[in-house]
Design a protein around this motif. Structure first.
Motif, PDB file in Angstrom:
ATOM      1  N   LEU A  35       2.698   1.908  -7.933  1.00 51.37           N
ATOM      2  CA  LEU A  35       3.108   3.150  -8.593  1.00 51.37           C
ATOM      3  C   LEU A  35       2.360   3.349  -9.916  1.00 51.37           C
ATOM      4  O   LEU A  35       2.006   4.476 -10.275  1.00 51.37           O
ATOM      5  CB  LEU A  35       4.616   3.155  -8.833  1.00 51.37           C
ATOM      6  N   PHE A  36       2.113   2.258 -10.633  1.00 55.26           N
ATOM      7  CA  PHE A  36       1.288   2.345 -11.844  1.00 55.26           C
ATOM      8  C   PHE A  36      -0.100   2.856 -11.462  1.00 55.26           C
ATOM      9  O   PHE A  36      -0.678   3.694 -12.142  1.00 55.26           O
ATOM     10  CB  PHE A  36       1.154   0.964 -12.505  1.00 55.26           C
ATOM     11  N   GLY A  37      -0.618   2.346 -10.343  1.00 52.30           N
ATOM     12  CA  GLY A  37      -1.930   2.774  -9.859  1.00 52.30           C
ATOM     13  C   GLY A  37      -1.954   4.262  -9.583  1.00 52.30           C
ATOM     14  O   GLY A  37      -2.880   4.963  -9.969  1.00 52.30           O
ATOM     15  N   LYS A  38      -0.905   4.753  -8.953  1.00 54.14           N
ATOM     16  CA  LYS A  38      -0.816   6.180  -8.624  1.00 54.14           C
ATOM     17  C   LYS A  38      -0.832   7.018  -9.908  1.00 54.14           C
ATOM     18  O   LYS A  38      -1.568   8.006 -10.009  1.00 54.14           O
ATOM     19  CB  LYS A  38       0.477   6.439  -7.848  1.00 54.14           C
ATOM     20  N   ALA A  39      -0.055   6.593 -10.895  1.00 59.58           N
ATOM     21  CA  ALA A  39      -0.007   7.335 -12.154  1.00 59.58           C
ATOM     22  C   ALA A  39      -1.374   7.349 -12.822  1.00 59.58           C
ATOM     23  O   ALA A  39      -1.798   8.369 -13.380  1.00 59.58           O
ATOM     24  CB  ALA A  39       1.036   6.704 -13.084  1.00 59.58           C
ATOM     25  N   LEU A  40      -2.087   6.235 -12.752  1.00 56.60           N
ATOM     26  CA  LEU A  40      -3.406   6.158 -13.389  1.00 56.60           C
ATOM     27  C   LEU A  40      -4.425   7.033 -12.673  1.00 56.60           C
ATOM     28  O   LEU A  40      -5.252   7.681 -13.316  1.00 56.60           O
ATOM     29  CB  LEU A  40      -3.883   4.698 -13.410  1.00 56.60           C
ATOM     30  N   VAL A  41      -4.351   7.085 -11.334  1.00 55.69           N
ATOM     31  CA  VAL A  41      -5.268   7.942 -10.570  1.00 55.69           C
ATOM     32  C   VAL A  41      -5.008   9.402 -10.918  1.00 55.69           C
ATOM     33  O   VAL A  41      -5.932  10.177 -11.187  1.00 55.69           O
ATOM     34  CB  VAL A  41      -5.089   7.713  -9.046  1.00 55.69           C
TER      35      VAL A  41
ATOM     36  N   ILE B   1       0.859  -1.180   0.000  1.00 54.29           N
ATOM     37  CA  ILE B   1       0.000   0.000   0.000  1.00 54.29           C
ATOM     38  C   ILE B   1       0.892   1.226   0.000  1.00 54.29           C
ATOM     39  O   ILE B   1       1.827   1.315   0.823  1.00 54.29           O
ATOM     40  CB  ILE B   1      -0.935   0.013   1.228  1.00 54.29           C
ATOM     41  N   MET B   2       0.647   2.140  -0.914  1.00 52.36           N
ATOM     42  CA  MET B   2       1.467   3.345  -0.994  1.00 52.36           C
ATOM     43  C   MET B   2       0.590   4.572  -0.828  1.00 52.36           C
ATOM     44  O   MET B   2      -0.505   4.652  -1.380  1.00 52.36           O
ATOM     45  CB  MET B   2       2.220   3.398  -2.314  1.00 52.36           C
ATOM     46  N   CYS B   3       1.088   5.529  -0.020  1.00 56.23           N
ATOM     47  CA  CYS B   3       0.394   6.795   0.172  1.00 56.23           C
ATOM     48  C   CYS B   3       1.196   7.875  -0.541  1.00 56.23           C
ATOM     49  O   CYS B   3       2.341   8.121  -0.176  1.00 56.23           O
ATOM     50  CB  CYS B   3       0.273   7.119   1.653  1.00 56.23           C
ATOM     51  N   ASP B   4       0.604   8.503  -1.531  1.00 59.33           N
ATOM     52  CA  ASP B   4       1.269   9.547  -2.321  1.00 59.33           C
ATOM     53  C   ASP B   4       2.660   9.097  -2.781  1.00 59.33           C
ATOM     54  O   ASP B   4       3.622   9.867  -2.733  1.00 59.33           O
ATOM     55  CB  ASP B   4       1.378  10.846  -1.513  1.00 59.33           C
ATOM     56  N   GLY B   5       2.767   7.879  -3.198  1.00 61.54           N
ATOM     57  CA  GLY B   5       4.030   7.388  -3.739  1.00 61.54           C
ATOM     58  C   GLY B   5       5.057   6.998  -2.692  1.00 61.54           C
ATOM     59  O   GLY B   5       6.210   6.734  -3.015  1.00 61.54           O
ATOM     60  N   GLU B   6       4.645   6.973  -1.424  1.00 61.69           N
ATOM     61  CA  GLU B   6       5.561   6.519  -0.375  1.00 61.69           C
ATOM     62  C   GLU B   6       5.081   5.188   0.171  1.00 61.69           C
ATOM     63  O   GLU B   6       3.866   4.982   0.329  1.00 61.69           O
ATOM     64  CB  GLU B   6       5.597   7.547   0.765  1.00 61.69           C
ATOM     65  N   LEU B   7       6.029   4.327   0.499  1.00 57.08           N
ATOM     66  CA  LEU B   7       5.676   3.014   1.002  1.00 57.08           C
ATOM     67  C   LEU B   7       5.013   3.141   2.371  1.00 57.08           C
ATOM     68  O   LEU B   7       5.603   3.681   3.307  1.00 57.08           O
ATOM     69  CB  LEU B   7       6.948   2.165   1.090  1.00 57.08           C
TER      70      LEU B   7
END
Lengths: 91, 295
Positions: B284-290, B48-54
Motif C-alpha cells: 500500500l505504501f508502494g501504491k501511494a508512492l506510485v 501483490i496488490m492491484c489498484d489497492g486490492e489483494l
C-alpha cells in the motif's frame, strides 16, 4: 509520533521516547552532538520527516549507554539542549 | 554395528507455507500493480496488490539468506499468474531483512507497514496493533489513516515471540497449529511459568512434565506467561480500542484469548492471514508512492 526506543528488563524500563512531531520542527538538532556516547542520530523517517532516533546499536543497551550520563537538574544532556522538550526518559 | 532405530523425527514447529491468488482479479487490467515483501526473522511474505486490492501472496519461512528468501517468496506469489517482476510498478521491502530485498525500490520500517497493513485488514477504526512476530514483538498505535502515532518494540528477548512457541511445540510434540486449542483444554488455569526467557521456560516446563503435568496444562502455563509478558509491554503505551493482533501468534487462540482476558478487551477478528500485515502495508505504501509520482 511517539517513538519509544529501548526495552524492559528485570532491572526496569529503559526507554528514550522521542516526540517526532515536536522534533521534526527543529532544524539544528542540538541533541545529536550533545550526547557523549553518540546515541542519537538524525534520520528521515517513513513519513519523510527529519527526526532524531536512537541508533540501532544502542537500542538494546540504553541502560549502559544513557544511565551513567551526568545529569543537570535531573535532565540528560540531550534533554537539556532540546528546544522542544521532545525527549523523555523512562527511568 | 550401528543399532537400527526407527526415524521418529517430526518437526512439530513447522507451520504451513502456502501461496494464494485472487481468482476474480485480472492483473492485466490493473492500473497500478505494487508489491510488498516482508522479510522477517522467521517468516517471509510477498504480497501483490492491484489498484489497492489483494491479488496474490506467498507466505513462507525465511531461509539463512534474506535476498534469496525475498526472491523465492516473490516468485511463489507470482506463480502461474503470467506476471513477472517487470510488470510490478513499485516494490517496497520491509521487515528485519528489508534492506536485503534486491528488487525493492524502497525500504520502509515494519512499524509503519504494520500500521498501514492493519488499517487495511481491520478497517480504519483500529487504533492499537500488537504485532507478535517470530523474534520480536511490537505495540503500535495508529490513526484512522494507518499512520503511526506511537510505537514500542521488544526485540531484546525472545519471550513472547513466535520462535518461543515453536520451541514449546517441539518440546511437547504438539503441532504448532494445535498449541492454542490444546492449551485451552484445562479445567483450571495453572500458574504461568515464572521464567520469561524461552530457554529457562523450557527448563521449567521439562520439570513440570516430570512432575506429572499433562501437556495441555504445561502449554496453558506457557501461553499465559507469554500473554502476561506481552500485556506488560502494552501497558507502557496503553491500549486504545479497537485492538488487533497481527503476526503468527495471532493465530494461536490460547495466547490471544489470554491477552484479551488480561486486558479486558476483545481483539478484532481477522479477515486475512495475520502474518500478511507487514507485506500488505508495504504494497500500500508502494501504491501511494506510485500515485504521488504520477500526479
Amino acid at each position: 509520533m511517539i517513538a519509544n526506543y529501548g526495552y524492559k528488563d528485570g532491572a526496569g524500563d529503559w526507554f528514550l521516547s522521542i516526540d517526532t512531531d515536536k522534533c521534526a520542527g527543529c532544524g539544528e538538532k542540538p541533541c545529536v552532538n550533545s550526547c557523549p556516547e553518540q546515541v542519537l542520530e538524525a534520520i528521515t523517517d517513513d513519513y519523510d520527516d527529519e527526526v532524531v532516533a536512537v541508533r540501532e546499536a544502542h537500542r538494546k543497551k540504553l541502560r549502559y549507554s544513557c544511565n551513567p550520563c551526568p545529569r543537570m537538574e535531573g535532565k540528560l544532556p540531550c534533554q537539556q539542549v532540546c528546544p522542544a522538550d521532545a525527549i523523555v526518559r523512562s527511568w | 554395528m550401528a543399532l537400527a532405530r526407527e526415524p521418529q523425527r517430526k518437526e512439530y514447529w513447522r507451520w504451513t507455507e502456502y501461496n494464494w491468488r485472487n481468482p476474480d482479479l485480472d492483473w492485466r487490467r490493473a492500473k497500478t500493480i505494487t508489491a510488498g515483501v516482508d522479510v522477517g526473522s522467521v517468516s517471509s511474505q510477498a504480497v501483490i496488490m492491484c489498484d489497492g486490492e489483494l491479488y496474490a501472496f506467498a507466505n513462507m519461512r525465511t531461509g539463512s539468506d534474506s535476498p534469496t528468501s525475498a526472491q523465492r517468496a516473490m516468485d511463489w506469489a507470482m506463480e502461474n499468474t503470467g506476471m513477472t517482476l517487470k510488470d510490478v510498478h513499485f516494490t517496497v521491502g520491509t521487515g528485519y531483512g528489508r534492506v536485503n530485498v534486491p528488487f525493492a525500490n524502497k525500504a520502509i520500517t515494519e512499524i509503519a507497514c504494520h500500521a498501514r497493513g492493519g488499517n487495511f485488514m481491520y478497517g480504519p477504526t483500529v487504533r492499537t496493533i500488537l504485532d507478535m512476530g517470530g523474534q520480536d514483538c511490537k505495540a503500535i498505535h495508529c490513526d484512522e489513516k494507518g499512520k503511526v502515532t506511537s510505537f514500542l518494540m521488544n526485540d531484546k528477548c525472545a519471550a513472547g515471540t513466535g520462535r518461543g512457541m515453536e520451541v514449546f511445540a517441539d518440546l511437547l510434540g504438539v503441532s504448532i497449529e494445535d498449541v492454542g486449542e490444546l492449551s485451552l483444554q484445562v479445567a483450571e488455569e495453572p500458574e504461568p511459568v515464572s521464567s520469561t526467557c524461552v530457554v529457562f521456560a523450557k527448563t521449567e516446563a521439562t520439570g513440570l512434565l516430570r512432575a506429572g503435568w499433562p501437556r495441555e496444562k504445561v502449554l496453558a502455563a506457557y501461553c499465559s506467561a507469554m500473554a502476561h509478558r506481552v500485556v506488560s509491554l502494552l501497558e507502557r503505551n496503553g491500549v486504545e480500542p479497537d485492538f488487533a493482533i497481527t503476526g503468527g501468534i495471532a493465530k494461536n487462540v490460547g495466547v490471544v484469548s489470554r491477552i484479551e482476558k488480561e486486558l479486558g478487551i476483545k481483539a478484532l477478528k481477522p479477515r486475512y492471514d495475520t502474518q500478511l500485515a507487514g507485506a500488505i502495508g508495504a504494497a500500500l505504501f508502494g501504491k501511494a508512492l506510485v500515485e504521488k509520482g504520477r500526479r
